[in-house]
Design a protein around this motif. Sequence first.
Motif, PDB file in Angstrom:
ATOM      1  N   ILE A  36      45.157  42.138  39.911  1.00  0.00           N
ATOM      2  CA  ILE A  36      43.870  41.455  40.060  1.00  0.00           C
ATOM      3  C   ILE A  36      43.534  41.451  41.539  1.00  0.00           C
ATOM      4  O   ILE A  36      44.379  41.138  42.375  1.00  0.00           O
ATOM      5  N   LEU A  70      32.352  44.372  43.914  1.00  0.00           N
ATOM      6  CA  LEU A  70      32.282  43.602  42.672  1.00  0.00           C
ATOM      7  C   LEU A  70      31.469  44.343  41.619  1.00  0.00           C
ATOM      8  O   LEU A  70      31.893  44.458  40.458  1.00  0.00           O
ATOM      9  N   ARG A  94      33.398  47.136  40.118  1.00  0.00           N
ATOM     10  CA  ARG A  94      34.629  46.691  39.433  1.00  0.00           C
ATOM     11  C   ARG A  94      35.900  46.953  40.230  1.00  0.00           C
ATOM     12  O   ARG A  94      36.992  46.961  39.667  1.00  0.00           O
ATOM     13  N   SER A 104      37.429  41.673  40.964  1.00  0.00           N
ATOM     14  CA  SER A 104      36.957  40.947  39.785  1.00  0.00           C
ATOM     15  C   SER A 104      36.100  39.748  40.138  1.00  0.00           C
ATOM     16  O   SER A 104      35.243  39.347  39.345  1.00  0.00           O
ATOM     17  N   LYS A 105      36.308  39.163  41.331  1.00  0.00           N
ATOM     18  CA  LYS A 105      35.500  38.013  41.750  1.00  0.00           C
ATOM     19  C   LYS A 105      35.387  38.016  43.266  1.00  0.00           C
ATOM     20  O   LYS A 105      36.271  38.500  43.971  1.00  0.00           O
TER      21      LYS A 105
END
Length: 293
Positions: A132, A185, A188, A191-192
């Motif tokens: 992530i 973002l 992709r 993710s945040k």
Amino acid sequence: MSFTEIEYGVADGVATVTLNRPHRLNAFTYAMRGELIEAFDRADADDGVRAVVVTGRGRAFCAGADLGGGGDTFNHRRTEEMYGGEDTVDGSPRDGGGTVALRIARSLKPVIGAINGPAVGVGVTMTLPMDIRLASDTARFGFVFARRGIVTEAASSWFLPRIVGIAQAMEWAATGRVFPASEALEGRLVSKVHAPDELLPAAYALAREIADNTSAVSVAAIRRLMWSGLSAASPWEAHRADSHLMNALGAAPDAAEGVTAFLEKRPARFPMKVSEDLPDTVPSWPANPYELP
């Protein structure tokens, strides 16, 4: 091994790896390469570590390779003179960023990138095998290799298209331009996106959610299933791997505890340890980060 170019610490089940050359925007060196590999070795060997957060000291995450060597920065004849002989692959010296990326890919603990500032070159490719990626809204990204006369490294030709798709990967790599967190973002890559002072709290909250609620053995097995599944020939191959692990873990203590805790409406207390109880049927990756499959 004492660390000089990174910091490593563990608190509340979460290991934090901090790139620590702020005076050089945490630029990547051969010393940093070795320290990063050692940090992930430590995290994997420590059953008290349930997740790893990677971030940078100061205003950058990692500005890429340290270019202090000038035009010879990527000349392996120079680096061999400075650092000694390197392992080779098919007669060529191993790509240093690649050895780090492969070690992160082989991690048994989930890895969260908290990208606090510029992440360029190896500074972004080293994050691709992280599970992530969260970014500060001040972060900037760049796959700048074509602008330096070299190629994408750190196995990013494998990782990047799988994360963002081939068209987006080629746009970023072929132009070599630096782009903001908002584009990362949208594409992709992350993710945040968070405000700078909210980035690490968000990363730690995610890490704690893993640590507080899941079986360490399950997470390690799932991580290997997911990453190895990216190159599975078919869903039937994935089904075979799933079936082996469902058989091995379904009768194990963590499964019994997970179900019992759910029925009793209480937090689970999973007894199994990654160091002792990981099934042999977990997809096997090379034990040595310098070894090729």
